[in-house]
Design a protein around this motif. Sequence first.
Motif, PDB file in Angstrom:
ATOM      1  N   ARG B   8       7.402   1.458  -0.659  1.00 12.65           N
ATOM      2  CA  ARG B   8       8.169   2.525  -1.288  1.00 12.65           C
ATOM      3  C   ARG B   8       7.291   3.643  -1.621  1.00 12.65           C
ATOM      4  O   ARG B   8       7.542   4.512  -1.165  1.00 12.65           O
ATOM      5  N   GLY B  11       5.675   5.351   1.346  1.00 12.58           N
ATOM      6  CA  GLY B  11       6.778   6.200   2.186  1.00 12.58           C
ATOM      7  C   GLY B  11       7.197   7.517   1.399  1.00 12.58           C
ATOM      8  O   GLY B  11       7.215   8.521   2.121  1.00 12.58           O
ATOM      9  N   VAL B  14       4.631  10.144   2.089  1.00 10.73           N
ATOM     10  CA  VAL B  14       4.732  10.565   3.609  1.00 10.73           C
ATOM     11  C   VAL B  14       6.158  11.253   3.828  1.00 10.73           C
ATOM     12  O   VAL B  14       5.819  12.774   4.408  1.00 10.73           O
ATOM     13  N   ASP B  15       7.242  11.253   3.271  1.00 10.65           N
ATOM     14  CA  ASP B  15       8.321  11.661   3.776  1.00 10.65           C
ATOM     15  C   ASP B  15       8.424  13.214   3.008  1.00 10.65           C
ATOM     16  O   ASP B  15       9.392  13.916   3.369  1.00 10.65           O
ATOM     17  N   SER B  18       8.180  15.708   5.469  1.00  8.46           N
ATOM     18  CA  SER B  18       9.161  15.891   6.751  1.00  8.46           C
ATOM     19  C   SER B  18      10.188  16.181   6.180  1.00  8.46           C
ATOM     20  O   SER B  18      11.134  16.958   6.979  1.00  8.46           O
ATOM     21  N   VAL B  50       9.958  11.940  14.250  1.00  4.97           N
ATOM     22  CA  VAL B  50       9.917  11.080  13.040  1.00  4.97           C
ATOM     23  C   VAL B  50      11.197  10.512  12.772  1.00  4.97           C
ATOM     24  O   VAL B  50      11.532   9.253  12.492  1.00  4.97           O
ATOM     25  N   LEU B 262      15.855   1.989  12.711  1.00  3.23           N
ATOM     26  CA  LEU B 262      14.787   2.167  11.914  1.00  3.23           C
ATOM     27  C   LEU B 262      14.532   1.541  10.803  1.00  3.23           C
ATOM     28  O   LEU B 262      13.647   0.916  10.450  1.00  3.23           O
ATOM     29  N   GLN B 263      15.873   1.218  10.268  1.00  3.40           N
ATOM     30  CA  GLN B 263      15.924   0.300   8.844  1.00  3.40           C
ATOM     31  C   GLN B 263      15.575  -1.170   9.268  1.00  3.40           C
ATOM     32  O   GLN B 263      14.789  -1.762   8.537  1.00  3.40           O
ATOM     33  N   GLN B 265      13.715  -1.874  11.790  1.00  6.89           N
ATOM     34  CA  GLN B 265      12.072  -1.976  11.634  1.00  6.89           C
ATOM     35  C   GLN B 265      11.347  -2.107  10.677  1.00  6.89           C
ATOM     36  O   GLN B 265      10.249  -2.623  10.481  1.00  6.89           O
ATOM     37  N   GLN B 266      11.997  -1.421   9.637  1.00  6.81           N
ATOM     38  CA  GLN B 266      11.236  -1.119   8.331  1.00  6.81           C
ATOM     39  C   GLN B 266      11.468  -2.361   7.714  1.00  6.81           C
ATOM     40  O   GLN B 266      10.256  -2.978   7.036  1.00  6.81           O
ATOM     41  N   MET B 269       8.838  -4.813   9.085  1.00 12.37           N
ATOM     42  CA  MET B 269       7.352  -4.304   8.869  1.00 12.37           C
ATOM     43  C   MET B 269       7.256  -4.923   7.341  1.00 12.37           C
ATOM     44  O   MET B 269       6.006  -5.359   7.191  1.00 12.37           O
ATOM     45  N   LEU B 271       8.448  -7.467   5.855  1.00 14.24           N
ATOM     46  CA  LEU B 271       8.497  -8.883   6.040  1.00 14.24           C
ATOM     47  C   LEU B 271       6.938  -9.163   6.782  1.00 14.24           C
ATOM     48  O   LEU B 271       6.374 -10.010   6.138  1.00 14.24           O
ATOM     49  N   GLU B 272       6.460  -8.484   7.278  1.00 17.86           N
ATOM     50  CA  GLU B 272       5.029  -8.477   8.198  1.00 17.86           C
ATOM     51  C   GLU B 272       4.152  -8.331   6.831  1.00 17.86           C
ATOM     52  O   GLU B 272       3.017  -9.195   6.771  1.00 17.86           O
ATOM     53  N   ALA B 274       4.737  -8.797   3.770  1.00 18.84           N
ATOM     54  CA  ALA B 274       4.912  -9.826   2.942  1.00 18.84           C
ATOM     55  C   ALA B 274       4.230 -11.000   3.448  1.00 18.84           C
ATOM     56  O   ALA B 274       3.543 -11.725   2.670  1.00 18.84           O
TER      57      ALA B 274
END
Lengths: 238, 292, 44, 289
Positions: B8, B11, B14-15, B18, B50, B262-263, B265-266, B269, B271-272, B274
Motif C-alpha cells: 500500500r 502504491g 506511485v499513484d 497519475s 495505467v 486489475l484488483q 491482479q493486485q 501480486m 499473494l505472490e 506474501a
Amino acid sequence: MLHDAWLMAKKDLRIEMGSRVVLGQVLPFGILILILFGLAISPNLAVIAPNEPIAGFADRRSVLSQVAPGLFWMTVLLSSLMALNRSFLIESQDGNFDALKMAGLDPAGIFLGKVLAVIAQLLVLEAALGVGAAILYQLQLTDAVLLATAVVLATTAVTSAGTLYTALASGLQARDTLVPLLVLPVLAPVLLAATLATESAVFGPASDGWPWVLLLGVFTLLYVGIGIVSFGPIMEET
Amino acid sequence: MTAAGHDRGVGKGVDQPSTADAPADSPYSGNQNGGRGSAITDSASKDHPVGTESKLTRRLGVAALVAMAATLFFGLIVSGPEVYQRDAARLFYVHLPSVAVAYSGFTITLIGSVLYLMKKSIFWDLVAGAAAEIGVIFTAFVLITGMLWGKPTWGVYWQWSPRLTSTAVMFVMYIGYLAVRNLELPAEVRSQRAAVLGVINIANVFVVHFSIQWWRGLHQGQTLGVDTQLDGMMLFSLFLGMVAFMTTGAWLLVHRFRLGWLQHQQSKMLLETAIAERNAEAKTATAYGQGA
Amino acid sequence: MHWEFVFAGYGVVLGGIILYATLLITRGRKVGAKLPPERRQFLD
Amino acid sequence: MSFDPPEPDQSPSAGQYPKPRSSTAAYLRSEPDSYALEPTSSEAGSADNSDDARSPDSKDKSSVSEFDGSGAVIELSEAVCVINQFPALAGATLSIDEGEIVLVRGPNGAGKSTLLRLCAGLIPLTSGTGNVLGHDLSDSKRRRLLRRESGLLAHQTYLYDQLTVEENIYFWAKANRVDVSTVDPVLDRLDLGGRLRTVAVGSLSAGQRRRASIALMISRRPRLWLLDEPHAGLDQGGRQLMDELVGHAIAFGATVLLASHDLDQATALATKTVAVVGGHIEEVEHHAP
C-alpha cells in the motif's frame, strides 16, 4: 438424502429441546412485536370494511384488526430470521460444519434437515403467535383449513428460502446483518400471499384465499427445489 | 499483513502523479480527456495505459458522449411536450433506457454466473459482478426517474404500482448480491456463492414481479397506466436515449470489469509477495527448528 | 410545465453516470499504478 | 446404500467402494471384534487378521480402492494454501508412507494446522500438487471422498454443547454411517462410558471434551489420523491413552500425522519428524524404529 435429513432434523430438534432458545427467546420476542404493533397502530381507529359487509361481522373494524394478518406474518418473518440464525449458530459454534463435511453428509440432506427442524419450531411458534394475535387484534377464524394450509406452506417457503440464504451469507463476519437484507426481499411474495390468504381465512370469503395458497405452494416447491440443488455448491468450499 | 501494508505504501507513492493528471475540471468529459491525458503521460507504454482505459473504450466513450448529447438536445429541446403528460414525458427518454440498461446488466449477471459455475473462471465472475453493479446503479435511476415522473403525473412520488414495487424489491435483492460479493471469504468461495446467488436472483425477480402484479391486479386493476401518445420526434428521442444509455452502459461495464481485473491482479501480486515473504521467513527461521 | 421534475431526473441520471465513471477511472488508475505493465494488459 | 441385506452398511466409504462378493464372508467373520481398540486384538500382529478387523475398506484397498497401500499416503509437492489472503502453506513438499507416525513441529503460525486441514481434504490447494490416500487434492470430488477417509482431531471439538456425550457420539456415528453398537467400546476406552455419558458436552471440562472429540474421531475409523495438538488439555493418563491409541491405529494400518509442541511426548511415538517453518516443510528427521 432423506436419511441425512432426518438425522439432522432430529439432532437440531433435540438441541432445541435442551436449550429452548426458540421457545424461550424467539417466541417472547414475537409476542412483544405483536404488542408493539398494537401500540404503533392505534386500536381505536375504525375503518369501513372493504366491499360488501359480511354476514355476522360488523361493518366497521379497527385498523389494527384490518391489518392484523399482515402484522402477524411480519412478526413471523422477523422471528424466523432469529430461528434461522440460531439454526446455523449451533453448527458454527464449534466448527461442526467441518465435521459434517468430513462425515460426507449429503448437502441436500443437511439442507432438508435444517429446514424440517426450523419448520417444526416455527409451527409451534406460529400457533402461539396466532393465538396471541387473535386475542390482541380481536380476530375470528372463518376458515381453519385455509389458514392451516396457508401457514404450513408459507412456513415451508420461508424456512427453505431462509435456510438457503443464511447458508449463503455464513462466513467470517456480517452474517447477522446480511441475512435480513438477502432473505426479506425474497420473502416479499411469500409475505404477500400468506397475508392475503390469512385475510380471507379470517375475514372471509375463503374462496378469495385459495388462489394465494396455490401461489404459496408454487413458492414452496420452487424454494425447496432451489435449496436442494444449490446447497451443495454453496457449502462446497466453505 | 506486512505485505499488504508494504504494498500500500508503494502504491501511494506511485499513484500520486497519475491521479494528478486526471482531469478534475470537467468530470462530464472525464472519460475522453482521461484517455488522452494518460496516453500523453504514458507515451512509453502507450498500449497499456495505467488505468482502465484503452483505444476501444476511448472510442466507446466518445460515441456515448455524442449520443448522450444528442439525447439531451432532442429530448429537451427538439421534441415537444407530450399531449397528456406535457413536459414530464421527457423523463421517458432517460427512464426507459435506464430500464433497458438495468435489465441487460442483470441478464449479463445471470449469464456470467452460469458460465462461472460451468467453467470456474474468474473472468466470468468479474463480468457478473461488474454487470450487477451497473444494473443496481441504473435500477436506482429507474426508481428515481419513475418517482419524479409519478409526482406530476399521479400527484404522488410513490404509487404501489406493480412495476415500481417489484423494481424496488429487485433493487434490494441485487444490493444483497453485491453485499455477498463483498463478504470476507476466500476468493473461490465468494465467487461460487455469488454465482449461485446470481442465478437464484433471476428466479426471485420473476416470482416477485409475478406475485406483485397479481396482487395489484386483483385489488384495483391496472388503472394506473397513463395514456401516452408519442409522435415521431419523441420516438426518435427515445431511440437516441436507448443508444446513448446502452453505449454508456457498455463503456461502464468494460471499465468496471477492468477495474475488477486489475484488483484481481493486485491481489494475486500481493499473494505472490506474501509467499515470497513466507519463503524468506522460512529460510531465516530454521534456527527454531534446530533449537527445538 | 413540470420542468423541475424533468431537470431533477436528468440531473440525477447524468450526474450519477458521470460520478460513477469518474470513480471507475480514478480507482482504475490507482490500482493500475501499483501494477507492473505486464499485469495490466487487456484483450482489446 | 444397502445392496445386500446380510451385509451391514458399516464402512464410512461403503457408498464409494463396492465390495467384491468374495470378501463378504471374511468381512462377516470379522464382525465380533470389528472394533479393534482392545489391546488384545492389536497384539494379533498378522496382517491378515488385523486388516479384516479394522474396517472393511482397509481390506478393500488392495482390490478396489485406488489407493493400493504401496507408495506414499501423503504426497505434497510445492503445495500452496491460502487462508484469508495469507499463504499459510507457501510451497510445502512432503512425502509420508503408510504406517508412519510423523511428528509435525514448528512455531505458531508456521502452517501446521493448515497442513493437517489440507490433508483432511477440507481446504483446497491454491497451487502445487497434492495426493492424499490416492485422492488428488486439486479435484474437489476426490477431496470429498478423502474427507470421509481421514480423521481430524482439531482445536475445535466438533461437539454440540447442548447434547450429551452419548447423543453427540451417536449422532456423528450415524452421520458417518458407522454402526452405533461399535461406538460404546470407544466411549468406555476413553473413560466416557460411565456417568459422563449422559452429561451435556457444554458442562464437561476441557479435557473431558477433548476425550469426547477423540472418541468421535476414532469411531469414524479413519485411515489417516490427523492430530492437531492431541496432548493439549489432557491429563497424564489421557496422554498415555492417546499414545496407546496411536499405537493401535498404526498396528491396524493407519497412518498418523501429529502436530505437537509437546515434543518429549510426541517424539517418543514418532517414526519421523518434520519441521514446518514459514509455510514450508523444512527438514525431515528419521528416528530409529
